[in-house]
Design a protein around this motif. Structure first.
Motif, PDB file in Angstrom:
ATOM      1  N   CYS A 196       1.162   3.618  -3.218  1.00 61.59           N
ATOM      2  CA  CYS A 196       0.621   4.961  -2.985  1.00 61.59           C
ATOM      3  C   CYS A 196       1.697   6.011  -3.246  1.00 61.59           C
ATOM      4  O   CYS A 196       1.436   7.058  -3.832  1.00 61.59           O
ATOM      5  N   HIS A 204       7.329   7.903   4.791  1.00 66.62           N
ATOM      6  CA  HIS A 204       6.845   6.628   4.250  1.00 66.62           C
ATOM      7  C   HIS A 204       7.998   5.718   3.881  1.00 66.62           C
ATOM      8  O   HIS A 204       7.980   4.525   4.175  1.00 66.62           O
ATOM      9  N   ILE A 206       9.605   3.949   6.879  1.00 69.80           N
ATOM     10  CA  ILE A 206       8.917   2.746   7.378  1.00 69.80           C
ATOM     11  C   ILE A 206       9.406   1.531   6.593  1.00 69.80           C
ATOM     12  O   ILE A 206       9.702   0.472   7.169  1.00 69.80           O
ATOM     13  N   HIS A 222      -4.038  10.578   8.921  1.00 69.93           N
ATOM     14  CA  HIS A 222      -4.319  10.325   7.508  1.00 69.93           C
ATOM     15  C   HIS A 222      -5.771  10.587   7.157  1.00 69.93           C
ATOM     16  O   HIS A 222      -6.080  11.069   6.077  1.00 69.93           O
ATOM     17  N   VAL A 225       6.885  14.019   3.597  1.00 69.14           N
ATOM     18  CA  VAL A 225       5.943  12.909   3.761  1.00 69.14           C
ATOM     19  C   VAL A 225       6.546  11.612   3.205  1.00 69.14           C
ATOM     20  O   VAL A 225       6.419  10.552   3.801  1.00 69.14           O
ATOM     21  N   ARG A 281       1.860   8.925  -6.310  1.00 68.02           N
ATOM     22  CA  ARG A 281       1.809  10.367  -6.076  1.00 68.02           C
ATOM     23  C   ARG A 281       3.124  11.088  -6.256  1.00 68.02           C
ATOM     24  O   ARG A 281       3.151  12.284  -6.537  1.00 68.02           O
ATOM     25  N   ALA A 329       7.625  17.229   7.431  1.00 72.21           N
ATOM     26  CA  ALA A 329       6.229  17.172   6.993  1.00 72.21           C
ATOM     27  C   ALA A 329       5.343  18.045   7.888  1.00 72.21           C
ATOM     28  O   ALA A 329       4.396  18.658   7.408  1.00 72.21           O
ATOM     29  N   ASN A 338       0.829  -1.190   0.000  1.00 74.23           N
ATOM     30  CA  ASN A 338       0.000   0.000   0.000  1.00 74.23           C
ATOM     31  C   ASN A 338       0.877   1.259   0.000  1.00 74.23           C
ATOM     32  O   ASN A 338       0.710   2.179  -0.794  1.00 74.23           O
ATOM     33  N   LEU A 339       1.856   1.223   0.883  1.00 73.02           N
ATOM     34  CA  LEU A 339       2.747   2.369   1.037  1.00 73.02           C
ATOM     35  C   LEU A 339       3.550   2.593  -0.242  1.00 73.02           C
ATOM     36  O   LEU A 339       3.707   3.728  -0.714  1.00 73.02           O
ATOM     37  N   PHE A 389      -5.668  14.347   6.725  1.00 72.98           N
ATOM     38  CA  PHE A 389      -4.907  14.860   5.579  1.00 72.98           C
ATOM     39  C   PHE A 389      -5.541  14.470   4.262  1.00 72.98           C
ATOM     40  O   PHE A 389      -5.585  15.247   3.327  1.00 72.98           O
TER      41      PHE A 389
END
Ligand code: HEM
Lengths: 451, 284
Positions: A84, A168, A171, B241, A164, A88, A393, A80-81, B244
């Motif tokens: 995503c 991510h 992690i 989240h 941001v 973006r 962030a 997912n991370l 945001f």
């Protein structure tokens, strides 16, 4: 098929999935705090009865943080991370590197922060003055000549848009570190009696022996106590003999101060008394002295003399450090002496032929936790990136200022516009201060301030 | 003067502070505002002095350690953090009604520290595992984070109170709830406080992991305390989240601020006293 149409891609790129997975991770993590982990199956049958126990074992609740389903959740979370971010990042990257001097002028008239000013100076002189004022406030402006005027642009914190993604990424870096540790590392233990050496340690859980590639000796183990009897420090003096690298060195370790050699780290973890003792006997007037290493409960003879002795009993005190030992001693003349003495002291034994000095010290074994984790630095780098990224962030923002100067007769007209991706209130203040600084310049007058 | 006396006074001073701010809010007694601030600042100074003196006393006993090493000391530090955080917010936002929703937490923490019989209050030497600078960093970062979450919970409650009164049509000027800040401002404050707490909680989890690695050679062992701190972290991460990226705000964030704080309490208190864990530290 483009990214936009691919439903699998959209599924993994969705923040809804992230919220769901975060919630499920939080909720299922609770299970392992309620059910004791890593016990043998019999434990669960005893504690929870056969039905629940069987269910727990099927669902791996007894070692849930390593179970297939929990690891699958973590995989899902990582996917997912990653998706995503890939989804973006290109847009965000464009925002970081875009040429803001190419911003269409109509956009400037729609910015949330705007001011219109007039200047009696010529456009070239006004542009210079503005550049100077901006520079004085830390805004380094670039400029472009437009068909009808001059555009200045300055920005701060463009990179902060990547904060941001730093979080991510951090992690994922931590996960990679953990995986490196799990594949290439081990956790083991070993118990070394004082004076002994080991060349292998035993993996936790499996007891599989792991060769160290060097020898590790425990020279001495000691416990230091506070006045009230609480333990203050556990200390082992260790010696590493590494034949491959031709080196030998000694070092003391304590809890929180481990020894590291060739990526293997030794932690002070526990200790236990052994059934062995060091005994030193000095004959009257210090004529002769000899050191023995003996087990308790045996009669020992000093060869070539009539002396024999033994440790025949022990009594533990209330605290760890006041065990007493019952000694039996004979020099072959008269009744043997029998007496109690504490650990690690000398006792004098009066006999017909003079006083013997009898010293006793129980041998301890130090319990070391042994870990090899080549991933730990990766994890720490990830942690550092996370804190850095969170700071960026949360507290930094990308602030941009455009200044468009166009001639009006021999004088000029100035449009000031700005935007910030975060902390709008703070930027509004910055912008107002900048506008004010400009109007303080004698050649400028404030015609209209819009915000 | 001993540190326990000073910390005893601190408890009463925080009680006075909480009562003053609640009075200021409920009776609209704006005149007592400066008094409330003075009492709070003084209470915080006494709290600081109490912690400092306890530190010095431990050195006089020959076992010197930073007074952040057991349940009692961490509660005292928790109250200290809440008070300074609140004073900072009051100074920045020039609003004293916030105190009615923050200072009671400081008082409750001190009162619980002083009255509970579940743990000892005396200065006791540290067992070897606790003698680490990483532990000090760990406790400070965690509790600053927890303090922020406590304050955010207070703001969440404040939001719900005002929102409820507006729904009932009570938002008219002159009503009690109308003396609270605008909903939008409370919402923003709650969010900012959560962000602040999240940064510190992250640092707290990280310093804890480094400490564990230096003491035992494992930075993460899924013991209940660690796991609960991670659960708390997940919950706040989800909250951030939701805001945001899905635009959550208002009541939903207010509720999440309250629920998040329950997770904090469980991590801090519940794990020590309701679950059995390796973290013998909290039982001090
Ligand atoms: C617990 C793990 C996570 C942490 C600590 C974390 C942290 C953050 C932080 C600090 C922000 C900053 C927001 C801002 O200030 O604008 C953020 C934004 C964001 N996160 Fe995460 N995140 C996590 C997991 C995820 C996951 C699994 C996804 C997967 C979809 C995700 C997607 C996003 C998105 C889309 C944003 C908004 C980015 C933007 O504003 O452009 N996060 N995250």
């Amino acid at each position: 098929m483009s990214k936009e149409e691919n439903t699998i891609w959209r599924f993994f790129a969705s923040v809804k999935l992230a919220l769901f997975v975060l919630f499920i991770l939080a909720a299922t993590s609770i299970i392992g705090t309620l059910i004791p982990q890593n016990n043998p199956p019999s434990f669960y049958f005893q504690e929870f009865g056969p039905n629940l126990a069987r269910l727990f074992l099927i669902l791996d609740f007894h070692r849930m943080y390593n179970s297939w389903w929990f690891l699958t959740l973590l995989m899902l979370f990582s996917m997912n991370l990653i998706v995503c971010t890939l989804d973006r990042l290109p847009n965000v990257w464009r925002m970081v590197v875009v040429d803001n001097l190419a911003t269409p002028l109509e956009r400037l008239t729609k910015m949330e922060q705007r001011a219109e000013l007039a200047s009696s100076a010529s456009p070239a002189a006004a542009a210079d003055a503005l550049r100077g004022i901006l520079a004085g406030r830390g805004w380094k402006a670039r400029s472009a000549e437009m068909p009808e005027g001059t555009l200045l642009f300055a920005q701060k914190g463009a990179w902060s848009r990547l904060g941001v993604y730093c979080v991510h990424l951090s992690i994922l870096v931590i996960f990679i570190g953990a995986i490196i540790g799990a594949i290439f590392g081990f956790k083991a233990g070993v118990l070394i009696p004082e004076g002994n050496s080991v060349s292998e340690v035993y993996e936790y859980g499996t007891e599989r022996p792991i060769p160290l590639g060097f020898d590790l000796r425990c020279d001495r183990f000691a416990v230091e106590y506070y006045e009230n009897g609480m333990p203050k420090e556990y200390r082992s003096n260790l010696t590493v003999t590494d034949r491959q690298q031709n080196e030998t060195f000694s070092r003391a370790i304590e809890v929180n101060d481990p020894l590291d050699h060739r990526g293997i780290t030794f932690y002070q973890a526990s200790y236990e008394p052994t059934n062995e003792f060091l005994v030193q006997i000095e004959t009257p007037a210090g004529k002769e002295k000899k050191l023995f290493r003996i087990p308790a409960g045996q009669q020992i003879a000093w060869p070539g003399t009539d002396i024999s002795f033994g440790i025949i009993n022990m009594a533990e005190g209330e605290r760890g450090n006041d065990t007493r030992f019952k000694i039996w001693f004979s020099d072959g003349k008269g009744e043997p002496a029998v007496f109690w003495m504490p650990n690690a002291v000398s006792a004098s034994i009066p006999r017909d032929g003079g006083e013997y000095l009898f010293s006793l010290r129980q041998i301890y074994a130090t319990g070391l936790q042994v870990a090899k984790d080549p991933g730990v630095w990766v994890v720490y780098i990830g942690c550092g990136l996370m804190l850095l990224g969170l700071y960026v962030a949360f507290f930094l923002s990308h602030r941009r200022i455009w200044v468009y100067i166009k001639p009006e007769g021999s004088a000029s007209r100035v449009l000031l516009a700005g935007s910030s991706n975060k902390n709008r209130v703070g930027f509004e203040r910055n912008f107002a201060e900048l506008t004010e600084a400009i109007t303080k310049d004698p050649s400028f007058t404030d015609t209209e301030v819009a915000s | 003067m001993t540190s326990s006396q000073l910390l005893g006074y601190t408890t009463f001073a925080y009680l006075a502070s909480a009562i003053l701010y609640l009075g200021l809010f409920v009776f609209r007694a704006r005149k007592i505002g400066p008094l409330a601030t003075t009492v709070t600042a003084a209470a915080w100074l006494v709290n600081t002095a109490g912690i400092g003196l306890r530190w010095q006393e431990s050195y006089q006993m020959g076992i010197g350690y930073a007074p952040l090493s057991n349940m009692y000391e961490s509660l005292v530090f928790f109250a200290w953090s809440i008070a300074i955080l609140y004073l900072g917010l009051e100074w920045k936002y020039k609003n004293r009604v916030l105190g009615a929703f923050a200072m009671p937490f400081a008082f409750l923490s001190m009162a619980y520290a002083s009255l509970s019989t579940q743990f000892g209050k005396e200065i006791k030497p540290l067992i070897p595992a606790l003698q680490s600078n990483w532990l000090i960093a760990h406790v400070i970062t965690c509790f600053v984070g927890y303090a922020a979450f406590a304050v955010a919970c207070g703001f969440g409650i404040m939001y719900l109170l005002r929102a409820k009164s507006e729904e009932r049509g009570g938002g008219t000027p002159g009503s009690l709830m109308a003396t609270l800040p605008e909903l939008k401002m409370i919402d923003d404050l709650t969010h900012k406080t959560i962000i602040f707490g999240f940064l510190w909680l992250s640092a707290g989890i990280i310093t804890g992991a480094i400490w564990a690695n230096s003491a035992w050679g494992t930075y993460w062992s899924w013991d209940p305390k660690e796991t609960w701190s991670l659960i708390t972290w997940f919950m706040y991460a989800a909250t951030l989240h939701a805001r945001f990226t899905r635009g959550w705000s208002g009541k939903r964030i207010a509720w999440l601020a309250i629920i998040g704080f329950f997770a904090v309490i469980f991590t801090y208190y519940g794990v020590n006293f309701w679950l059995s864990g390796l973290h013998s530290y909290g039982r001090g």
